[in-house]
Design a protein around this motif. Structure first.
Motif, mmCIF file in Angstrom:
data_model
loop_
_atom_site.group_PDB
_atom_site.id
_atom_site.type_symbol
_atom_site.label_atom_id
_atom_site.label_comp_id
_atom_site.label_asym_id
_atom_site.label_seq_id
_atom_site.Cartn_x
_atom_site.Cartn_y
_atom_site.Cartn_z
ATOM 1 N N ALA A 141 25.438 27.448 14.227
ATOM 2 C CA ALA A 141 24.115 27.609 14.826
ATOM 3 C C ALA A 141 24.050 28.871 15.679
ATOM 4 C CB ALA A 141 23.774 26.380 15.672
ATOM 5 N N PHE A 180 26.637 19.065 6.731
ATOM 6 C CA PHE A 180 25.584 20.034 7.039
ATOM 7 C C PHE A 180 24.243 19.627 6.439
ATOM 8 C CE2 PHE A 180 29.145 22.861 8.164
ATOM 9 C CZ PHE A 180 28.665 23.340 9.376
ATOM 10 N N TYR A 224 20.615 21.318 6.983
ATOM 11 C CA TYR A 224 20.888 22.560 6.266
ATOM 12 C C TYR A 224 20.878 22.313 4.756
ATOM 13 C CZ TYR A 224 22.638 24.401 10.747
ATOM 14 O OH TYR A 224 22.764 24.802 12.053
ATOM 15 N N ARG A 238 22.597 17.449 8.751
ATOM 16 C CA ARG A 238 22.119 18.145 9.948
ATOM 17 C C ARG A 238 20.926 19.045 9.652
ATOM 18 N NH1 ARG A 238 24.811 15.236 13.759
ATOM 19 N NH2 ARG A 238 24.723 16.925 15.296
ATOM 20 N N LEU A 293 33.878 18.933 13.731
ATOM 21 C CA LEU A 293 32.649 19.233 13.010
ATOM 22 C C LEU A 293 31.535 19.658 13.956
ATOM 23 C CD1 LEU A 293 32.532 16.439 10.281
ATOM 24 C CD2 LEU A 293 32.909 18.891 9.941
ATOM 25 N N LEU A 294 31.491 19.062 15.125
ATOM 26 C CA LEU A 294 30.453 19.419 16.089
ATOM 27 C C LEU A 294 30.668 20.845 16.605
ATOM 28 C CD1 LEU A 294 30.031 16.100 18.108
ATOM 29 C CD2 LEU A 294 28.606 17.003 16.250
ATOM 30 N N GLU A 311 29.624 23.139 13.801
ATOM 31 C CA GLU A 311 28.164 23.210 13.738
ATOM 32 C C GLU A 311 27.614 24.107 14.842
ATOM 33 O OE1 GLU A 311 24.228 20.295 13.823
ATOM 34 O OE2 GLU A 311 26.111 19.636 14.734
#
Length: 230
Positions: free
Chosen positions: A119, A28, A33, A31, A111-112, A115
């Motif tokens: 989101a 994260f 975060y 990405r 994981l995608l 995520e």
């Protein structure tokens, strides 16, 4: 003029398996975060005070499980809570939602996909504007937004000035305040009266804490003033 960067969304990852918290934290952060972690219920309660925007919570932890922990913080924390678990029984899913969870993600997961769910919850999250700072100390919970104090789920009957003193001291732990400074901060600089009333209010607060089974968090520094013990 330099453009101000948007504030990073903060995710609290609660799991007793260090490799999982490290993996999710690294992912994260990569990405965009801010990721913070906790490996136990007690650590999680301390991290909750930092007001995360979203919580990823493992169900299977030693001691206090995720269901119990979620129930403990949900009345005070408005951010989305997503359960991470290897359990696949429908009863567990129902229990997760009844405890106050917003989503249920079964391990192993992509994981995608995780995520994307994070989101989506953050996009829908409008409750943050109404969230308030909360402090967890053992069985004591101080909700500064609602101006209330709870001990083991029971609300303590504190008067307005009593709560103001608790708020001042607890938000500045280990800092010593003399009676005059407390009086100025709580009653106001133009108040008519004497700082001697501070000692009486401290006695009332201690009496309520004792009645409700709380330890005495307010320490008297003789000849100086008062401080909040952690």
């Amino acid at each position: 003029m330099e453009k101000k960067l948007p504030k990073k969304k903060k995710i609290l990852i609660i799991d007793d398996e260090q490799d999982i918290t490290e993996m999710l934290s690294s992912f994260f952060q990569s990405r965009g975060y801010e990721a913070i972690t906790a490996g136990s219920a007690s650590q999680a309660l301390r991290q909750v005070e930092t007001r995360p925007d979203l919580i990823l919570l493992d169900i299977n932890m030693p001691g206090e499980d995720g269901f119990s922990l979620c129930g403990k913080i949900r009345d005070f924390i408005n951010c989305p809570i997503l359960f991470l678990t290897a359990r696949v029984e429908d009863a567990d899913k129902v229990r997760a939602f009844l405890a106050g969870g917003d989503d249920y993600i079964v391990k192993p997961f992509s994981l995608l996909e995780l995520e994307a769910r994070v989101a989506a919850h953050l996009r829908r999250e409008q409750r943050n504007a109404a969230s308030s700072l909360v402090k967890f100390t053992d069985s004591l919970v101080i909700d500064y937004g609602r101006r209330k104090v709870f001990s083991s789920g029971r609300e303590l009957p504190l008067a307005k000035k009593d709560f103001a003193i608790v708020s001042l001291l607890s938000q500045n732990p280990r800092q010593v305040f003399d009676r005059e400074r407390i009086y100025e901060r709580v009653w106001g600089y133009d108040a008519e009266g004497s700082s001697t009333v501070v000692a009486e209010h401290i006695r009332k607060i201690r009496s309520v804490f004792e009645e409700y089974g709380c330890k005495d968090y307010i320490e008297t520094i003789w000849g100086v003033g008062y401080t909040w013990k952690e």
